[in-house]
Design an enzyme around this catalytic site. Structure first.
Site, PDB file in Angstrom:
ATOM      1  N   LYS A 104       0.874  -1.235  -0.053  1.00 50.69           N
ATOM      2  CA  LYS A 104       0.210   0.066   0.063  1.00 50.69           C
ATOM      3  C   LYS A 104       1.161   1.294   0.049  1.00 50.69           C
ATOM      4  CE  LYS A 104      -4.168  -1.941   2.279  1.00 50.69           C
ATOM      5  NZ  LYS A 104      -4.933  -1.546   0.989  1.00 50.69           N
ATOM      6  N   GLU A 162      10.726   8.828   2.375  1.00 50.95           N
ATOM      7  CA  GLU A 162      12.100   8.676   2.420  1.00 50.95           C
ATOM      8  C   GLU A 162      12.623   7.113   2.388  1.00 50.95           C
ATOM      9  OE1 GLU A 162      14.815  10.827   1.785  1.00 50.95           O
ATOM     10  OE2 GLU A 162      13.335  12.485   1.604  1.00 50.95           O
ATOM     11  N   LYS A 184       7.712 -10.158  26.370  1.00 47.40           N
ATOM     12  CA  LYS A 184       6.688  -9.064  26.448  1.00 47.40           C
ATOM     13  C   LYS A 184       5.307  -9.681  26.952  1.00 47.40           C
ATOM     14  CE  LYS A 184       5.152  -4.703  24.335  1.00 47.40           C
ATOM     15  NZ  LYS A 184       5.183  -4.070  22.944  1.00 47.40           N
ATOM     16  N   ARG A 234       6.071  -9.727  30.396  1.00 44.35           N
ATOM     17  CA  ARG A 234       5.856  -8.384  31.299  1.00 44.35           C
ATOM     18  C   ARG A 234       4.693  -7.750  31.569  1.00 44.35           C
ATOM     19  NH1 ARG A 234       7.734  -4.100  27.996  1.00 44.35           N
ATOM     20  NH2 ARG A 234       8.559  -5.522  26.498  1.00 44.35           N
ATOM     21  N   ARG A 235       3.834  -8.080  30.320  1.00 42.24           N
ATOM     22  CA  ARG A 235       2.593  -7.466  30.575  1.00 42.24           C
ATOM     23  C   ARG A 235       1.541  -8.337  31.114  1.00 42.24           C
ATOM     24  NH1 ARG A 235       1.202  -4.501  25.093  1.00 42.24           N
ATOM     25  NH2 ARG A 235       2.927  -2.666  25.297  1.00 42.24           N
ATOM     26  N   GLU A 271       1.699  -2.299  13.602  1.00 43.32           N
ATOM     27  CA  GLU A 271       1.519  -0.686  14.074  1.00 43.32           C
ATOM     28  C   GLU A 271       2.491  -0.045  13.289  1.00 43.32           C
ATOM     29  OE1 GLU A 271       3.026   0.594  18.540  1.00 43.32           O
ATOM     30  OE2 GLU A 271       4.691   0.517  17.375  1.00 43.32           O
TER      31      GLU A 271
END
Length: 197
Positions: free
Chosen positions: A18, A36, A51, A54-55, A137
C-alpha cells in the site's frame, strides 16, 4: 507458532505494498516522493514471550493478538511533517484498513522530546482458509525525528535506561533543535517548490 508468525509477515507485506503504491503514485502525479524510506520487522518469538511475561498476557493466541499490538511493525520516514500526516491520512482512509489506535507524539511530544505518529491498524490477509485480520503498528516520522529517536534509543540502551540527568536534558534540547530543523527545511521546501499534491 509458525503460522501465527507468517500472518504478521503477510500483514506487513500488505502495508508495504500500500505504501509503495502511494509513493509511486506521488512520483508519477507530482514528481515528488514524500517517503524517504520504509523499514519493517516482525518481533522474534523470544521478544514476544518476554513481552507476554512483562504484560502478564495469557499465553493464548487470541489474547496475544489482542493485547500485543506491535508484533508486526513498520516505520515510515517522510521528508516533512506535512508528509507524515498526508501519508497517514491516505493510508488509513483505504476501506480495508481499520484504525484501532492513534497516538500523536508530534502534536504532543513525550517529555523526552520524542516525536512520531503511531497508528495501530488492522489489515486483511487473504489466506487459503479465508481472510484473517492482522494488526500492524506503523510509526510515521520525519528524517529529523527518526535521527533523534535512533540515537536516543542507543543512548538509553547503553545506560540500561538509567541515563544521567545531564544527558537526558541534552537529549530534550536536541529534540527541540531537530524540531526547529524540520520546520526550517519544510519552509525552505515550500519557498522553492510551493505546495505539493
Amino acid at each position: 507458532m509458525q503460522r501465527f508468525m507468517l500472518e504478521y509477515q503477510f500483514g506487513l507485506r500488505e502495508v508495504e505494498t500500500k505504501l509503495a503504491i502511494l509513493r509511486d503514485e506521488f512520483l508519477h502525479m507530482h514528481a515528488y516522493n514524500p517517503i524517504e524510506h520504509v523499514s519493517t520487522r516482525v518481533k522474534t518469538p523470544e521478544s514476544i514471550v518476554e513481552k507476554i511475561g512483562r504484560r502478564e498476557v495469557l499465553p493464548d493466541m487470541d489474547a496475544i493478538k489482542e493485547q500485543i499490538t506491535d508484533i508486526a511493525g513498520a516505520r515510515v520516514t517522510c521528508s516533512f511533517t506535512k508528509d507524515v500526516y498526508r501519508l497517514f491520512d491516505l493510508l488509513t482512509r483505504q476501506d480495508d484498513i481499520t484504525v484501532l489506535k492513534v497516538k500523536d507524539y508530534i502534536a504532543k511530544p513525550k517529555p523526552s522530546g520524542y516525536k512520531s505518529l503511531h497508528a495501530v491498524v488492522q489489515v486483511p490477509v487473504f489466506l487459503s482458509t479465508g481472510p484473517v485480520p492482522v494488526t500492524v503498528e506503523i510509526q510515521f516520522r520525519t528524517i529529523a525525528m527518526d535521527f533523534w529517536a535512533s540515537l536516543e534509543h542507543k543512548i538509553y540502551y547503553k545506560f540500561a535506561s538509567n541515563v544521567p540527568e545531564k544527558i537526558v536534558s541534552e537529549l530534550t534540547e536536541a529534540a527541540e533543535i531537530a524540531s526547529q530543523l524540520d520546520s526550517r527545511m519544510e519552509r525552505l521546501h515550500r519557498e522553492l517548490h510551493g505546495e505539493v499534491g
